[in-house]
Design a protein around this motif. Structure first.
Motif, PDB file in Angstrom:
ATOM      1  N   SER A  56      64.355  -2.332 -12.517  1.00  0.00           N
ATOM      2  CA  SER A  56      65.151  -2.229 -11.296  1.00  0.00           C
ATOM      3  C   SER A  56      64.275  -1.945 -10.078  1.00  0.00           C
ATOM      4  N   ARG A  80      71.799  -6.540 -22.850  1.00  0.00           N
ATOM      5  CA  ARG A  80      72.764  -6.460 -21.750  1.00  0.00           C
ATOM      6  C   ARG A  80      72.331  -5.425 -20.721  1.00  0.00           C
ATOM      7  N   LEU A  81      71.827  -4.276 -21.177  1.00  0.00           N
ATOM      8  CA  LEU A  81      71.341  -3.252 -20.249  1.00  0.00           C
ATOM      9  C   LEU A  81      70.168  -3.783 -19.426  1.00  0.00           C
ATOM     10  N   LEU A  84      71.473  -6.193 -16.779  1.00  0.00           N
ATOM     11  CA  LEU A  84      72.110  -5.431 -15.703  1.00  0.00           C
ATOM     12  C   LEU A  84      71.081  -4.747 -14.809  1.00  0.00           C
ATOM     13  N   TYR A 106      74.638 -15.458 -20.195  1.00  0.00           N
ATOM     14  CA  TYR A 106      74.289 -15.091 -18.822  1.00  0.00           C
ATOM     15  C   TYR A 106      73.142 -15.938 -18.263  1.00  0.00           C
TER      16      TYR A 106
END
Length: 206
Positions: A56, A80-81, A84, A106
């Motif tokens: 991030s 998935r984490l 995200l 995705y």
């Protein structure tokens, strides 16, 4: 980024830094060194619990200047984490059908580690974007690439391990699609990482 755009960036760069760091600050130092040396693809390993935070932070700092992905993703929950958190690709030391399906959902390139031709073909049939030759590339070296590409010339291969400044030219002479590099691009000062990145890149432009 669209899936094909991400894959193209990885293949064009040819070199991916495999990063395991305990702090965001160190990740930034590595990123600066890699970028200065011409390497813009970084895999952040989920062997450490702060991987999502690092992904991030790097995305926020560098945006599209870097292609940041997640490594050592063993299950769909972690995948998935990672997505995200902003991971643009997902890499694993193993092949997991559930992870492959989630990444395809995705439109995130999935690169599973495979050791046999059967496993590689099954992963590609399920939608894997690239096959990570792990841990076999570290054992067999550059000769692994023509061995795999002769029967499967259309199979994209990511090496993992076994690349040094002395043998990178031999790797570059093969049809390898991308090479994963650990300590050369993650240890030492930012300046040392930059120099190593430049030498690795020069092998593919010679």
């Amino acid at each position: 980024m669209y899936r094909n755009t991400i894959i193209n960036r990885i293949v064009e760069t040819k070199i991916m830094a495999i990063v395991r760091v305990e702090t965001v600050e160190r990740a930034m130092e590595i990123a600066e060194g890699c970028l200065a040396g011409g390497v813009d693809c970084l895999e952040i390993s989920y062997t450490l619990p702060n991987a999502g935070e690092v992904i991030s932070a790097l995305n926020k700092q560098y945006g599209d200047r870097l292609v940041i992905g997640a490594g050592t993703v063993l299950d769909s929950e972690t995948a998935r984490l990672a997505i995200l958190a902003g991971a643009k690709f997902v890499i694993a030391p193993n092949y997991k059908e559930e992870v492959c399906r989630l990444c395809n959902r995705y439109q995130i390139p999935y690169m599973p580690g495979c050791t046999s031709m059967t496993e590689m073909i099954e992963a590609m049939e399920a939608g894997a974007a690239m096959i990570k030759a792990f841990p076999i590339s570290g054992y067999y070296g550059p000769g692994l690439v023509p061995t795999l590409k002769t029967p499967l010339p259309y199979m994209p291969i990511l090496s993992s391990g076994g690349v040094t400044l002395k043998n990178v030219g031999t790797w570059a002479d093969t049809a390898i699609d991308c090479i994963g590099v650990g300590s050369l691009l993650t240890k030492g000062t930012t300046e040392e990482i930059t120099e190593n990145a430049r030498q690795l890149k020069s092998a593919f432009s010679a």
